[in-house]
Design a protein around this motif. Structure first.
Motif, short mmCIF file in Angstrom:
data_model
loop_
_atom_site.label_atom_id
_atom_site.label_comp_id
_atom_site.label_asym_id
_atom_site.label_seq_id
_atom_site.Cartn_x
_atom_site.Cartn_y
_atom_site.Cartn_z
N TRP A 73 -2.62 3.53 15.69
CA TRP A 73 -1.51 3.18 14.82
C TRP A 73 -1.08 4.39 13.98
O TRP A 73 0.12 4.62 13.77
CB TRP A 73 -1.92 2.03 13.93
CG TRP A 73 -0.93 1.66 12.86
CD1 TRP A 73 -1.14 1.67 11.53
CD2 TRP A 73 0.42 1.22 13.05
NE1 TRP A 73 -0.01 1.26 10.86
CE2 TRP A 73 0.97 0.98 11.77
CE3 TRP A 73 1.21 1.00 14.17
CZ2 TRP A 73 2.26 0.55 11.59
CZ3 TRP A 73 2.52 0.57 13.99
CH2 TRP A 73 3.04 0.35 12.72
N GLU A 74 -2.05 5.16 13.54
CA GLU A 74 -1.76 6.33 12.71
C GLU A 74 -0.96 7.37 13.47
O GLU A 74 -0.10 8.05 12.91
CB GLU A 74 -3.07 6.92 12.20
CG GLU A 74 -2.89 8.08 11.23
CD GLU A 74 -4.22 8.61 10.72
OE1 GLU A 74 -4.25 9.76 10.25
OE2 GLU A 74 -5.23 7.86 10.78
N SER B 92 3.64 7.09 16.15
CA SER B 92 5.00 7.64 16.04
C SER B 92 5.14 9.02 16.66
O SER B 92 6.25 9.43 17.02
CB SER B 92 5.43 7.69 14.57
OG SER B 92 4.58 8.54 13.83
N ALA C 5 9.28 3.77 17.45
CA ALA C 5 8.43 3.81 16.25
C ALA C 5 8.95 2.85 15.18
O ALA C 5 8.16 2.15 14.52
CB ALA C 5 8.36 5.23 15.71
N ARG C 6 10.29 2.80 15.00
CA ARG C 6 10.86 1.89 14.01
C ARG C 6 10.59 0.43 14.37
O ARG C 6 10.26 -0.40 13.52
CB ARG C 6 12.37 2.12 13.88
CG ARG C 6 12.75 3.38 13.13
CD ARG C 6 14.20 3.33 12.69
NE ARG C 6 15.10 3.20 13.84
CZ ARG C 6 15.61 4.22 14.51
NH1 ARG C 6 15.30 5.45 14.16
NH2 ARG C 6 16.43 4.02 15.51
N ALA D 18 8.09 -0.69 16.06
CA ALA D 18 6.67 -0.94 15.83
C ALA D 18 6.40 -1.21 14.35
O ALA D 18 5.67 -2.13 13.99
CB ALA D 18 5.84 0.24 16.32
N GLU D 19 7.02 -0.41 13.48
CA GLU D 19 6.82 -0.60 12.04
C GLU D 19 7.35 -1.95 11.58
O GLU D 19 6.74 -2.62 10.74
CB GLU D 19 7.52 0.53 11.28
CG GLU D 19 6.86 1.89 11.45
CD GLU D 19 7.61 2.98 10.73
OE1 GLU D 19 8.62 2.65 10.07
OE2 GLU D 19 7.20 4.15 10.82
N GLU D 20 8.49 -2.37 12.14
CA GLU D 20 9.11 -3.63 11.71
C GLU D 20 8.34 -4.86 12.20
O GLU D 20 8.42 -5.92 11.59
CB GLU D 20 10.56 -3.68 12.21
CG GLU D 20 11.47 -2.65 11.53
CD GLU D 20 12.81 -2.52 12.22
OE1 GLU D 20 13.02 -3.22 13.24
OE2 GLU D 20 13.64 -1.69 11.77
N SER D 21 7.60 -4.71 13.33
CA SER D 21 6.93 -5.87 13.91
C SER D 21 5.42 -5.85 13.71
O SER D 21 4.73 -6.77 14.16
CB SER D 21 7.23 -5.92 15.42
OG SER D 21 6.70 -4.77 16.08
N ALA D 22 4.88 -4.85 13.03
CA ALA D 22 3.43 -4.67 12.93
C ALA D 22 2.78 -5.82 12.17
O ALA D 22 3.24 -6.21 11.10
CB ALA D 22 3.11 -3.34 12.25
N VAL E 41 -3.80 -3.17 15.01
CA VAL E 41 -2.44 -3.55 14.66
C VAL E 41 -1.72 -3.99 15.94
O VAL E 41 -1.74 -3.27 16.94
CB VAL E 41 -1.67 -2.37 14.02
CG1 VAL E 41 -0.24 -2.78 13.67
CG2 VAL E 41 -2.39 -1.87 12.77
N VAL F 142 1.83 -4.80 17.74
CA VAL F 142 3.25 -4.48 17.56
C VAL F 142 4.04 -4.92 18.79
O VAL F 142 3.49 -5.03 19.90
CB VAL F 142 3.47 -2.97 17.33
CG1 VAL F 142 2.76 -2.49 16.08
CG2 VAL F 142 3.03 -2.14 18.53
#
Length: 332
Positions: free
Chosen positions: A242-243, A246, A254-255, A257-261, A268, A270
Motif C-alpha cells: 500500500w505504501e 502509487s 492511484a487515485r 485506490a485511495e478513494e476505495s481503500a 488494504v 482497493v
C-alpha cells in the motif's frame, strides 16, 4: 521583473493589489520590493488609503531590439532542446541576451546564477528522442495559421492516410511532439514523428472561438485514460504494498485506490480500474508478494499461471541435482 513591468504598465499599485495580480503573498511583495531597491530601481511607496508603490516618473525598463521571432521564442527560454527542434534555438539565445542586457546589473547577476544552477531536461528516462523531420514546417504553419496537407501513418488500417488539417497547437509530452489539429469534423491529436509528408497550403483559417490548447490537452488525456481503463479489479495490498502502490501505477489508478481503500485485517483492500487482463497481470506482478488479486477470477487465474511458470523456471524440481556451492577451495 513581473512586479516591475506591472508598475511600469499600471502605475501606482498597493502591495495587496500586486500580490493578487502575481498570485503571491504580500510578504513576497515586500521582499521583492527590497530586491528592486537593492538593484537600484527607483521605486518608492506611500502609506495610507490612497498609497501604494510607484516608479519614479520617467523610469522605464526597456527591452529594445527584440525581433518578432525572438519575442515569440521567449516562452521557450527554459527549453533549449525543444527550441532548437522548432528551429528557434538562435532566436531564443538572441532574445535572452537582449533581455539580460535590459536588466540592471545586480538583477543580471542573479539571473545568470539561476541559469548556471538550474537545467530542465524534458524527455523521459530510457527513451531516445524521436526523429520528427517535419516539426519545423508544422510549427511554422501553427505560427502563421496555415492549412496543412499531411501524409500520416496510423496504428490501425488503413495505416497510411492523407488529411487536410487546421493546426491549432503543438504539445511536447515526455520528449515527444504532438500536433493538435482540426480535421473535417473534430479536433484530434497527431504524433509529429508519424507524419510522412507535409505541404503547407496557401489558405489560412480561423481558430475555433475560445479554443484553449492547455485545457483541450488536459481533457484529451483524461478522456484517453477513461477509454483505456474499461475494466475493474479488486486487490488486497500488504502494508508495504500500500505504501509503494502509487509508484507502480498511473495517477488515475492511484487515485481510485485511495478513494476505495478499506482496512482488511492488516492489509488494504482497493478497487482499481484496469486496461485489460494482460496489462493488469504485468502491472501487478511487478509488486511481487505485496499484492493479491481477489477479483475478477480471470485476472487471478492469469496471475497464478504466470507465477506457476516462474516457479518452474526458478525453483528446483524434485530430484534435481543442485550445483555445488562455489567455495574458495574449489577455485583454482
Amino acid at each position: 521583473m513581473s512586479l516591475l513591468l506591472l508598475l511600469q504598465t499600471k502605475g501606482r499599485m498597493t502591495a495587496q493589489a500586486l500580490a493578487d495580480e502575481l498570485e503571491v503573498s504580500v510578504r513576497t511583495i515586500y521582499r521583492d520590493v527590497d530586491s528592486l531597491h537593492a538593484a537600484g530601481v527607483p521605486l518608492y511607496g506611500d502609506a495610507g488609503p490612497s498609497g501604494g508603490y510607484q516608479l519614479l516618473d520617467g523610469y522605464r525598463t526597456r527591452l529594445t531590439g527584440l525581433t518578432e521571432q525572438e519575442a515569440e521564442s521567449l516562452f521557450l527560454a527554459g527549453l533549449p532542446g525543444p527550441a532548437a527542434e522548432l528551429g528557434l534555438g538562435e532566436a531564443v539565445s538572441a532574445a535572452q541576451l537582449k533581455l539580460m542586457a535590459a536588466l540592471p546589473s545586480p538583477m543580471r547577476d542573479r539571473a545568470s546564477r539561476r541559469a548556471e544552477r538550474f537545467h530542465l531536461d524534458a524527455p523521459s528516462w530510457y527513451y531516445d528522442p524521436e526523429r520528427s523531420p517535419f516539426l519545423e514546417v508544422v510549427a511554422d504553419a501553427v505560427w502563421r495559421g496555415r492549412l496543412l496537407e499531411v501524409g500520416y501513418r496510423r496504428w490501425r488500417a488503413p495505416e497510411d492516410v492523407t488529411r487536410v488539417l487546421r493546426p491549432l497547437g503543438l504539445v511536447l509530452k515526455a520528449g515527444r511532439w504532438y500536433l493538435v489539429a482540426q480535421g473535417e469534423t473534430r479536433i484530434s491529436t497527431y504524433r509529429v514523428s508519424q507524419i510522412q509528408s507535409v505541404t503547407v497550403l496557401q489558405e489560412s483559417f480561423e481558430r475555433p472561438e475560445g479554443f484553449d490548447l492547455a485545457a483541450h490537452w488536459a481533457a484529451s488525456l483524461e478522456e484517453f485514460q477513461a477509454r483505456q481503463y474499461t475494466g475493474e479489479a479488486v486487490v488486497r495490498l500488504s502494508p508495504r504494498g500500500w505504501e509503494s502502490f502509487s509508484s507502480h501505477v498511473l495517477p488515475l489508478v492511484a487515485r481510485a485506490a485511495e478513494e476505495s481503500a478499506v482496512d482488511d485485517g492488516g492489509g488494504v483492500r482497493v478497487r482499481i480500474p484496469i486496461e485489460s487482463i494482460g496489462h493488469a497481470t504485468g502491472m501487478l506482478l511487478r509488486m511481487g508478494g505485496e499484492v493479491e488479486v481477489l477479483e475478477p477470477a480471470e485476472l487471478r487465474e492469469q496471475v497464478t499461471e504466470a507465477v506457476r511458470r516462474l516457479a518452474a523456471i526458478y525453483l528446483p524440481q524434485p530430484g534435481a541435482h543442485l550445483p555445488a556451492p562455489v567455495t574458495a577451495s574449489s577455485i583454482s
